[in-house]
Design an enzyme around this catalytic site. Sequence first.
Site, PDB file in Angstrom:
ATOM      1  N   TYR A 130      46.481 -14.468 -19.734  1.00  0.00           N
ATOM      2  CA  TYR A 130      46.016 -15.103 -20.977  1.00  0.00           C
ATOM      3  C   TYR A 130      46.449 -14.226 -22.135  1.00  0.00           C
ATOM      4  O   TYR A 130      46.223 -13.015 -22.129  1.00  0.00           O
ATOM      5  CB  TYR A 130      44.493 -15.238 -20.954  1.00  0.00           C
ATOM      6  CG  TYR A 130      43.915 -15.821 -22.227  1.00  0.00           C
ATOM      7  CD1 TYR A 130      44.137 -17.153 -22.579  1.00  0.00           C
ATOM      8  CD2 TYR A 130      43.128 -15.050 -23.083  1.00  0.00           C
ATOM      9  CE1 TYR A 130      43.599 -17.690 -23.745  1.00  0.00           C
ATOM     10  CE2 TYR A 130      42.580 -15.584 -24.244  1.00  0.00           C
ATOM     11  CZ  TYR A 130      42.821 -16.902 -24.569  1.00  0.00           C
ATOM     12  OH  TYR A 130      42.287 -17.429 -25.723  1.00  0.00           O
ATOM     13  N   ASP A 132      51.247  -7.121 -23.343  1.00  0.00           N
ATOM     14  CA  ASP A 132      50.012  -7.530 -23.990  1.00  0.00           C
ATOM     15  C   ASP A 132      48.916  -6.592 -23.487  1.00  0.00           C
ATOM     16  O   ASP A 132      48.352  -6.791 -22.410  1.00  0.00           O
ATOM     17  CB  ASP A 132      49.699  -8.985 -23.662  1.00  0.00           C
ATOM     18  CG  ASP A 132      48.386  -9.437 -24.284  1.00  0.00           C
ATOM     19  OD1 ASP A 132      47.681  -8.579 -24.856  1.00  0.00           O
ATOM     20  OD2 ASP A 132      48.066 -10.637 -24.187  1.00  0.00           O
ATOM     21  N   LYS A 186      40.729  -5.652 -29.206  1.00  0.00           N
ATOM     22  CA  LYS A 186      39.500  -5.184 -28.553  1.00  0.00           C
ATOM     23  C   LYS A 186      39.130  -3.732 -28.908  1.00  0.00           C
ATOM     24  O   LYS A 186      38.576  -3.490 -29.963  1.00  0.00           O
ATOM     25  CB  LYS A 186      39.606  -5.400 -27.039  1.00  0.00           C
ATOM     26  CG  LYS A 186      39.818  -6.913 -26.721  1.00  0.00           C
ATOM     27  CD  LYS A 186      39.611  -7.252 -25.284  1.00  0.00           C
ATOM     28  CE  LYS A 186      40.065  -8.656 -24.926  1.00  0.00           C
ATOM     29  NZ  LYS A 186      39.087  -9.698 -24.946  1.00  0.00           N
TER      30      LYS A 186
HETATM   31  N1  PLP Z   1      45.537 -10.996 -24.788  1.00  0.00           N
HETATM   32  C1  PLP Z   1      44.708 -10.598 -23.811  1.00  0.00           C
HETATM   33  C2  PLP Z   1      45.261  -9.815 -22.657  1.00  0.00           C
HETATM   34  C3  PLP Z   1      43.360 -10.901 -23.875  1.00  0.00           C
HETATM   35  O1  PLP Z   1      42.540 -10.494 -22.894  1.00  0.00           O
HETATM   36  C4  PLP Z   1      42.868 -11.649 -24.963  1.00  0.00           C
HETATM   37  C5  PLP Z   1      41.449 -12.013 -25.056  1.00  0.00           C
HETATM   38  O2  PLP Z   1      40.680 -11.857 -24.156  1.00  0.00           O
HETATM   39  C6  PLP Z   1      43.764 -12.032 -25.970  1.00  0.00           C
HETATM   40  C7  PLP Z   1      45.097 -11.697 -25.853  1.00  0.00           C
HETATM   41  C8  PLP Z   1      43.296 -12.792 -27.161  1.00  0.00           C
HETATM   42  O3  PLP Z   1      42.510 -11.974 -27.963  1.00  0.00           O
HETATM   43  P1  PLP Z   1      41.457 -12.615 -28.993  1.00  0.00           P
HETATM   44  O4  PLP Z   1      40.408 -13.268 -28.172  1.00  0.00           O
HETATM   45  O5  PLP Z   1      40.978 -11.433 -29.773  1.00  0.00           O
HETATM   46  O6  PLP Z   1      42.223 -13.586 -29.824  1.00  0.00           O
END
Ligand code: PLP
Length: 427
Positions: free
Chosen positions: A144, A239, A267
């Site tokens: 994700y 990511d 985060k």
């Molecule tokens: N990338 C990863 C690996 C994530 O775990 C998340 C959210 O859990 C995101 C992107 C998206 O982040 P946000 O919820 O702050 O938009």
Amino acid sequence: MKRQASEALFEKAVKLIPGGVNSPVRSCKSVGGRPLFINGAKGAEIVDADGNSYIDYIGSWGPMIVGHNHPQVLAGVEAALSRGMSFGAPTDLEVELAEMVVAAVPSIEMVRMVNSGTEATMSAVRLARGVTGRDVIVKFDGCYHGHADTLLVSAGSGVATQGIPGSPGIPADVIKNTLSLPYNDAKAVTRLFAERGHTIAAVIVEPVVGNMGLVTPAAGFLETLRQETRQHGSLLIFDEVMSGFRVAYGGAQERFGIMPDITCLGKVIGGGMPVGAYGAGKDIMRHIAPEGDIYQAGTLSGNPVAMAAGIACLKLLQQPGVYDELENMSRILITGLKRVADEAGIPVQVDCCGAMLGMFFSDQPVTDFKSAKKSDLDRFAAYYRGMLERGIFLAPSQFEAFFISTAHTRVDIDKTLDAAKAVMAGL
Ligand code: PLP
């Protein structure tokens, strides 16, 4: 446990907010419950609107690695607040956090702050396409990367929990350039690059996956991504919104010794405030406006209060031994969970990486989304409900990792294992 206050808030919320929640992962639909409304939290403890207290393994879905309401983070936030909340002009705090990120993350020489992980990945994809002049993005099933159109294909997290294949509202034209492969399948990557390497702008990957439950990279997988992208003039995007500052101070790239071209963060670097970031070498980042012509902007980006929370959080994480201790606690917890499951005759797969942990109710190793989906979801739901009743706050989905913080103690771990033992005996 009393739930009246949470129930009353939920009844009201569903009339005002879709599903009663501002992010689908907070819904407890898939585990047969309703969300708890939270009143406050301190350290590893979270307290709901009815006054029930829980040991928290969600940690706001990753940011709270030093525990809730840490006095040093609060002090940083209060000091920033007293100067003003947002100026729409640069501050010293942005420079300080950028300096800390550049010093920490091996592949980052320059960084741009945004407001969420979604913004970070969306901007990283635009940057990769802009720099390479190519359109195709390769991702992996069950990873994700936030909810930007391009990346909402075979996604994990809430998308997997709700069993949604993609999302209505995303034009076919937008995702025709997004290809998704099985995670950990190096051969599939090599095959795809042999066929279409010259069209691929970037590969984006969670180097340690948290969004189909915890899945760690098989030996050689990340190396193959690095090799194929380099050989074909494509960019590699890590990511690290979840793994950054969580599996090691310098993230998965430090832990596994692989240098991506672009890194997405979020985060932890916001210490609980809304923050994301993307960074890369100077040659790549200089394409971003106003230095270059690839546009990306944000009214509240680099917000001083958020920067102050991130700075305080990272300073705490710089103390010697922090990551060894987190890893040690994670190992004690997953080893204990495996033991109580074995004693109850329940097959589980456990793993951890730094302060990211996972447990699948499955008798087979979990290495990708296909194997994650073979888990016993009914058993997970019963486990989730049982743990909640015993004061343990877990993510309400089998397809999520769980997190510990520096505030979790051996007593918390022991209480968690006692609860798991009691719950598993009844599964
Ligand atoms: N990338 C990863 C690996 C994530 O775990 C998340 C959210 O859990 C995101 C992107 C998206 O982040 P946000 O919820 O702050 O938009």
